[in-house]
Design a protein around this motif. Structure first.
Motif, PDB file in Angstrom:
ATOM      1  N   UNK A 125     -23.461 -25.439  11.464  1.00 58.67           N
ATOM      2  CA  UNK A 125     -23.353 -26.814  10.956  1.00 58.67           C
ATOM      3  C   UNK A 125     -22.960 -26.832   9.482  1.00 58.67           C
ATOM      4  N   UNK A 126     -22.283 -25.790   9.037  1.00 59.53           N
ATOM      5  CA  UNK A 126     -21.829 -25.713   7.656  1.00 59.53           C
ATOM      6  C   UNK A 126     -20.328 -25.952   7.579  1.00 59.53           C
ATOM      7  N   UNK A 127     -19.896 -26.428   6.408  1.00 59.27           N
ATOM      8  CA  UNK A 127     -18.475 -26.583   6.142  1.00 59.27           C
ATOM      9  C   UNK A 127     -17.941 -25.226   5.711  1.00 59.27           C
ATOM     10  N   UNK A 128     -17.100 -24.608   6.537  1.00 59.40           N
ATOM     11  CA  UNK A 128     -16.570 -23.279   6.224  1.00 59.40           C
ATOM     12  C   UNK A 128     -15.269 -23.337   5.433  1.00 59.40           C
ATOM     13  N   UNK A 129     -14.551 -24.448   5.542  1.00 60.73           N
ATOM     14  CA  UNK A 129     -13.246 -24.548   4.884  1.00 60.73           C
ATOM     15  C   UNK A 129     -12.984 -26.013   4.567  1.00 60.73           C
ATOM     16  N   UNK A 130     -12.348 -26.234   3.414  1.00 60.44           N
ATOM     17  CA  UNK A 130     -12.056 -27.599   3.010  1.00 60.44           C
ATOM     18  C   UNK A 130     -10.660 -27.662   2.413  1.00 60.44           C
ATOM     19  N   UNK A 184     -20.406 -23.068  -1.551  1.00 61.43           N
ATOM     20  CA  UNK A 184     -19.115 -23.744  -1.584  1.00 61.43           C
ATOM     21  C   UNK A 184     -18.232 -23.112  -0.515  1.00 61.43           C
ATOM     22  N   UNK A 185     -17.546 -23.895   0.299  1.00 62.28           N
ATOM     23  CA  UNK A 185     -16.681 -23.312   1.334  1.00 62.28           C
ATOM     24  C   UNK A 185     -15.384 -22.782   0.742  1.00 62.28           C
TER      25      UNK A 185
END
Length: 365
Positions: A125-130, A184-185
């Motif tokens: 449930x994490x943001x891996x890329x933005x 940070x992703x």
């Protein structure tokens, strides 16, 4: 072979190892021969660093651990494309974003650096890329620095896809002893003058590897993402999105397209670095060699020095002949230990000049 010719050849080749023959070459051979040797001497040490820069590539940051960057990058690109964004690179090699209806994309009113897609890991449930898009169009490296400063303010709490806010953290930390782990992703920034992408280690805020550059070497295109994602007749749609995300062959092909793009955007920076580094260190080597010739001239001015009759030009000629071997050795050592390539000539020429002055040109008592 004439005796004089034989002596000249012995002096030329012997000058690489013998101080006496280097002095003889400087005294007896014409100035233009010393100039040729001098040019070779100060150019050879540059070759390792020039080769290192020339063979570097924008995709080199992907040669080590990537922490799933390939899947994240391709998946995020598909997501941005299906969300309706089109990136156009015009004839002036500048990028702009539009939507599918043709209207110009506008960032939010609060900022001109807007996150347009988040790749969320369904397991953590994490943001891996933005992915970000910016309308900042000022030329120069300061633009990228400003963009990175803005993005550094975006941190997430481990195990969630919630943006961390300092005020909330301050209040929660007072009522709980549990430490909030922030991360940070990995990310990519599209902006008019170029592209920048970075890999961030999992659960960290430190950039592990990155690349960036401008669009000057990229061909103009109406739809950049479509070009990147169209492989062997396959193009992302709502119907085939899930299957393409799991297709390893498709992911590898799109990943190769991105590597090619990273190499293209890196070219301007590589060419500038090659030119600037070569000119700067060449100037340093020339100035150092001239200074060493001046030192030989000053050290031979003593009344007891047999070589005090040597003119300033002759001393410079002697130093030119003595500089060839340090240049050759610096080139060889530079290929063996590339990280110190630019320093070897400075050290070796200093040692050769000191050895020459103390052994061959010393005062006679």
């Amino acid at each position: 072979m004439k005796a004089q010719t034989k002596t000249t050849l012995l002096n030329i080749f012997g000058s690489m190892f013998s101080n006496a023959r280097a002095v003889e070459c400087g005294k007896t051979l014409p100035w233009w021969s010393a100039l040729i040797v001098f040019i070779l001497g100060v150019f050879l040490p540059l070759i390792p660093s020039m080769v290192s820069i020339a063979t570097s590539s924008g995709s080199a940051f992907l040669n080590n651990l990537t922490y799933g960057y390939d899947v994240q990058l391709v998946g995020s690109s598909i997501g941005v494309y299906l969300d309706g964004y089109e990136f156009e690179i015009d004839e002036e090699h500048r990028l702009s974003a539009t939507t599918l209806n043709g209207s110009e994309y506008q960032p939010s009113a609060e900022q001109d650096v807007t996150p347009i897609f988040k790749y969320i890991n369904t397991e953590t449930n994490q943001v891996d890329f933005e992915i970000y898009y910016s309308v900042r169009s000022t030329r120069g490296s300061s633009t990228l620095d400003d963009l990175l400063d803005t993005i550094e303010e975006t941190l997430y709490i481990e195990g969630t896809n919630t943006i961390y806010e300092e005020e909330e953290n301050t209040s929660s930390s007072s009522s709980s002893s549990e430490e909030v782990v922030l991360y940070r992703p990995s990310f990519m920034i599209y902006y008019p003058d170029g592209l920048y992408s970075a890999i961030v280690r999992p659960n960290s805020s430190t950039i592990y590897a990155s690349t960036g550059g401008d669009w000057k070497h990229h061909e103009p295109t109406k739809n950049f993402l479509k070009d990147m994602l169209s492989v062997d007749g396959k193009e992302p749609t709502v119907d085939n999105e899930e299957s393409l995300r799991k297709d390893s062959v498709y992911i590898e092909s799109v990943y190769d397209n991105w590597k090619h793009t990273f190499n293209l955007i890196y070219l301007t920076g590589k060419n500038n670095s090659l030119l600037i580094n070569s000119l700067v260190f060449e100037a340093i080597y020339v100035a150092l060699s001239f200074f060493m010739g001046l030192m030989i001239f000053l050290l031979t001015r003593g009344k007891r020095n047999y070589y005090r009759y040597l003119s300033f030009i002759k001393c410079q000629n002697i130093n030119a002949w003595a500089s060839f071997m340090p240049g050759l050795l610096a080139m060889i050592l530079g290929f063996m230990i590339p990280q110190y390539a630019v320093m070897f000539f400075i050290i070796l020429l200093g040692l050769r000049t000191m050895w020459l002055s103390m052994r061959q040109l010393r005062p006679q008592y």
